[in-house]
Write a protein that holds these residues in place. Structure first.
Motif, PDB file in Angstrom:
ATOM      1  N   VAL A  87       0.830  -1.212   0.000  1.00 36.18           N
ATOM      2  CA  VAL A  87       0.000   0.000   0.000  1.00 36.18           C
ATOM      3  C   VAL A  87       0.865   1.263   0.000  1.00 36.18           C
ATOM      4  O   VAL A  87       0.659   2.169   0.800  1.00 36.18           O
ATOM      5  N   ASN A  88       1.797   1.339  -0.911  1.00 35.57           N
ATOM      6  CA  ASN A  88       2.737   2.456  -0.916  1.00 35.57           C
ATOM      7  C   ASN A  88       2.481   3.493  -1.996  1.00 35.57           C
ATOM      8  O   ASN A  88       3.333   4.351  -2.235  1.00 35.57           O
ATOM      9  N   CYS A  89       1.330   3.453  -2.669  1.00 34.55           N
ATOM     10  CA  CYS A  89       1.160   4.353  -3.809  1.00 34.55           C
ATOM     11  C   CYS A  89       1.258   5.821  -3.393  1.00 34.55           C
ATOM     12  O   CYS A  89       2.005   6.594  -3.998  1.00 34.55           O
ATOM     13  N   ALA A  90       0.519   6.232  -2.362  1.00 34.67           N
ATOM     14  CA  ALA A  90       0.559   7.624  -1.924  1.00 34.67           C
ATOM     15  C   ALA A  90       1.879   7.941  -1.221  1.00 34.67           C
ATOM     16  O   ALA A  90       2.385   9.069  -1.315  1.00 34.67           O
ATOM     17  N   ASN A  91       2.438   6.968  -0.522  1.00 38.54           N
ATOM     18  CA  ASN A  91       3.734   7.136   0.138  1.00 38.54           C
ATOM     19  C   ASN A  91       4.816   7.476  -0.892  1.00 38.54           C
ATOM     20  O   ASN A  91       5.619   8.394  -0.696  1.00 38.54           O
ATOM     21  N   PHE A  92       4.815   6.756  -2.028  1.00 38.71           N
ATOM     22  CA  PHE A  92       5.815   6.987  -3.069  1.00 38.71           C
ATOM     23  C   PHE A  92       5.599   8.320  -3.776  1.00 38.71           C
ATOM     24  O   PHE A  92       6.546   9.100  -3.952  1.00 38.71           O
ATOM     25  N   VAL A  93       4.369   8.610  -4.178  1.00 35.33           N
ATOM     26  CA  VAL A  93       4.104   9.876  -4.866  1.00 35.33           C
ATOM     27  C   VAL A  93       4.429  11.055  -3.964  1.00 35.33           C
ATOM     28  O   VAL A  93       5.054  12.039  -4.399  1.00 35.33           O
ATOM     29  N   SER A  94       4.024  10.974  -2.695  1.00 36.51           N
ATOM     30  CA  SER A  94       4.345  12.052  -1.752  1.00 36.51           C
ATOM     31  C   SER A  94       5.848  12.280  -1.670  1.00 36.51           C
ATOM     32  O   SER A  94       6.316  13.429  -1.677  1.00 36.51           O
ATOM     33  N   ALA A  95       6.619  11.197  -1.594  1.00 40.98           N
ATOM     34  CA  ALA A  95       8.070  11.312  -1.467  1.00 40.98           C
ATOM     35  C   ALA A  95       8.686  11.943  -2.716  1.00 40.98           C
ATOM     36  O   ALA A  95       9.624  12.746  -2.614  1.00 40.98           O
ATOM     37  N   CYS A  96       8.177  11.596  -3.896  1.00 40.47           N
ATOM     38  CA  CYS A  96       8.685  12.199  -5.136  1.00 40.47           C
ATOM     39  C   CYS A  96       8.398  13.699  -5.164  1.00 40.47           C
ATOM     40  O   CYS A  96       9.242  14.501  -5.577  1.00 40.47           O
ATOM     41  N   LEU A  97       7.200  14.085  -4.723  1.00 41.86           N
ATOM     42  CA  LEU A  97       6.857  15.503  -4.677  1.00 41.86           C
ATOM     43  C   LEU A  97       7.726  16.246  -3.665  1.00 41.86           C
ATOM     44  O   LEU A  97       8.131  17.388  -3.902  1.00 41.86           O
ATOM     45  N   GLU A  98       8.006  15.590  -2.542  1.00 46.85           N
ATOM     46  CA  GLU A  98       8.892  16.197  -1.545  1.00 46.85           C
ATOM     47  C   GLU A  98      10.283  16.426  -2.123  1.00 46.85           C
ATOM     48  O   GLU A  98      10.880  17.492  -1.954  1.00 46.85           O
ATOM     49  N   GLN A  99      10.812  15.402  -2.796  1.00 47.38           N
ATOM     50  CA  GLN A  99      12.147  15.518  -3.365  1.00 47.38           C
ATOM     51  C   GLN A  99      12.220  16.612  -4.431  1.00 47.38           C
ATOM     52  O   GLN A  99      13.250  17.270  -4.589  1.00 47.38           O
ATOM     53  N   ALA A 100      11.121  16.811  -5.144  1.00 49.32           N
ATOM     54  CA  ALA A 100      11.077  17.865  -6.160  1.00 49.32           C
ATOM     55  C   ALA A 100      10.854  19.246  -5.545  1.00 49.32           C
ATOM     56  O   ALA A 100      10.933  20.257  -6.250  1.00 49.32           O
ATOM     57  N   GLY A 101      10.581  19.283  -4.249  1.00 48.61           N
ATOM     58  CA  GLY A 101      10.337  20.545  -3.575  1.00 48.61           C
ATOM     59  C   GLY A 101       8.956  21.113  -3.826  1.00 48.61           C
ATOM     60  O   GLY A 101       8.706  22.298  -3.594  1.00 48.61           O
ATOM     61  N   GLN A 102       8.019  20.272  -4.287  1.00 50.24           N
ATOM     62  CA  GLN A 102       6.678  20.751  -4.580  1.00 50.24           C
ATOM     63  C   GLN A 102       5.760  20.706  -3.364  1.00 50.24           C
ATOM     64  O   GLN A 102       4.767  21.432  -3.317  1.00 50.24           O
ATOM     65  N   ILE A 103       6.050  19.830  -2.408  1.00 57.07           N
ATOM     66  CA  ILE A 103       5.312  19.807  -1.148  1.00 57.07           C
ATOM     67  C   ILE A 103       6.310  19.718  -0.001  1.00 57.07           C
ATOM     68  O   ILE A 103       7.483  19.361  -0.202  1.00 57.07           O
ATOM     69  N   SER A 104       5.832  20.011   1.193  1.00 56.25           N
ATOM     70  CA  SER A 104       6.661  19.894   2.391  1.00 56.25           C
ATOM     71  C   SER A 104       6.456  18.528   3.023  1.00 56.25           C
ATOM     72  O   SER A 104       5.523  17.793   2.674  1.00 56.25           O
ATOM     73  N   ASN A 105       7.301  18.205   3.981  1.00 54.08           N
ATOM     74  CA  ASN A 105       7.149  16.947   4.706  1.00 54.08           C
ATOM     75  C   ASN A 105       5.807  16.883   5.420  1.00 54.08           C
ATOM     76  O   ASN A 105       5.196  15.817   5.530  1.00 54.08           O
ATOM     77  N   ALA A 106       5.312  18.029   5.884  1.00 51.58           N
ATOM     78  CA  ALA A 106       4.034  18.059   6.586  1.00 51.58           C
ATOM     79  C   ALA A 106       2.866  17.723   5.657  1.00 51.58           C
ATOM     80  O   ALA A 106       1.806  17.298   6.118  1.00 51.58           O
ATOM     81  N   GLN A 107       3.055  17.898   4.355  1.00 48.44           N
ATOM     82  CA  GLN A 107       1.996  17.597   3.386  1.00 48.44           C
ATOM     83  C   GLN A 107       2.039  16.145   2.914  1.00 48.44           C
ATOM     84  O   GLN A 107       1.124  15.700   2.222  1.00 48.44           O
ATOM     85  N   HIS A 108       3.093  15.436   3.262  1.00 48.68           N
ATOM     86  CA  HIS A 108       3.195  14.013   2.906  1.00 48.68           C
ATOM     87  C   HIS A 108       1.997  13.284   3.502  1.00 48.68           C
ATOM     88  O   HIS A 108       1.650  13.461   4.662  1.00 48.68           O
ATOM     89  N   ASN A 109       1.358  12.430   2.692  1.00 47.32           N
ATOM     90  CA  ASN A 109       0.236  11.658   3.194  1.00 47.32           C
ATOM     91  C   ASN A 109       0.263  10.285   2.559  1.00 47.32           C
ATOM     92  O   ASN A 109       0.564  10.148   1.374  1.00 47.32           O
ATOM     93  N   ASN A 110      -0.033   9.260   3.355  1.00 47.53           N
ATOM     94  CA  ASN A 110       0.050   7.881   2.873  1.00 47.53           C
ATOM     95  C   ASN A 110      -1.282   7.327   2.380  1.00 47.53           C
ATOM     96  O   ASN A 110      -1.356   6.155   2.015  1.00 47.53           O
ATOM     97  N   SER A 111      -2.315   8.165   2.370  1.00 50.62           N
ATOM     98  CA  SER A 111      -3.588   7.740   1.791  1.00 50.62           C
ATOM     99  C   SER A 111      -3.880   8.584   0.560  1.00 50.62           C
ATOM    100  O   SER A 111      -3.492   9.765   0.490  1.00 50.62           O
ATOM    101  N   VAL A 112      -4.564   8.000  -0.400  1.00 51.37           N
ATOM    102  CA  VAL A 112      -4.876   8.704  -1.636  1.00 51.37           C
ATOM    103  C   VAL A 112      -5.740   9.929  -1.353  1.00 51.37           C
ATOM    104  O   VAL A 112      -5.452  11.038  -1.832  1.00 51.37           O
TER     105      VAL A 112
END
Length: 229
Positions: free
Chosen positions: A123-148
């Protein structure tokens, strides 16, 4: 997703309600030391039982899914992707094609470091997308979410993101889909043979666990979020 414990709740009841297991709930909530003792008003992480995309290499596919490509191949006509201060989330995701989500989470830097280890390997789909967005600087760590739905809500609140149509999608845009049993989230990866391609963490391994793969999918699209920051 996060859930506030109500009077009368037990881990076994919650596991049944959310189609997961008591052991998965315990793993997702290390603060819970005794499976028989949870407290009203406290918050729990609900991991779910699995993400919904299943490719042909995963022992069959769900209705509406298309086999996922696991190799390091790129789409045709990808076009320019969105970029954040840290780069393109599509390029970042593509650099991990073929990796198992479980092993990626163990990496000490980059996307792996931003993925949360407690999330079960199916169940890592949102975990992975969130991490890619974080690495790109498009979201912050606080915006990371593991649910769709949680990630979708966070992007809706972010003024740097705007909902767009598939016709206006660019590589790296976040695509949330409705599946027969829930939701799935990936990133747009361009067009190939007239079909949209998507990259993400998908259930394509024989044991049902996830691997970063690129494929077409025909689930109904709930939203496409494009970074405009």
């Amino acid at each position: 997703m996060s859930y506030r414990i109500q009077s009368g709740d037990t881990l076994s009841k919650l596991a049944q309600r959310y189609n997961t297991s008591v052991s998965a709930l315990m793993k997702a909530n290390p603060q819970v030391k005794d499976a028989n003792k949870i407290f009203t008003g406290k918050m729990l992480n609900i991991p779910g039982s699995r993400d919904e995309f299943v490719g042909s290499t995963g022992g069959g596919s769900r209705p509406g899914s298309t086999p996922g490509a696991a190799g390091p191949q790129g789409p045709v006509n990808a076009g320019p992707g969105t970029r954040g201060p840290g780069g393109s989330p599509f390029d970042i995701a593509q650099s991990h094609l073929g990796k198992n989500a479980g092993s990626l989470k163990l990496e000490q830097s980059g996307v792996g470091a931003d993925m949360e280890d407690w999330v079960p390997n199916n169940v890592n789909c949102a975990n992975f997308v969130s991490a890619c967005l974080e690495q790109a600087g498009q979201i912050s760590n606080a915006q990371h979410n593991n649910s769709v739905m949680g990630l979708q809500a966070n992007l809706d609140k972010d003024p740097n993101f705007k909902r767009v149509s598939l016709a206006d999608a660019r590589p790296g845009d976040v695509v949330s889909m409705k599946t027969p049993g829930g939701q799935h989230v990936v990133m747009f990866a361009g067009m190939k043979d007239g079909k949209p391609q998507f990259i993400g963490s998908n259930n394509v391994n024989p044991d049902g666990s996830q691997r970063i793969s690129l494929s077409s999918m025909n689930y109904p699209i709930m939203s496409i979020h494009q970074y405009r920051g």
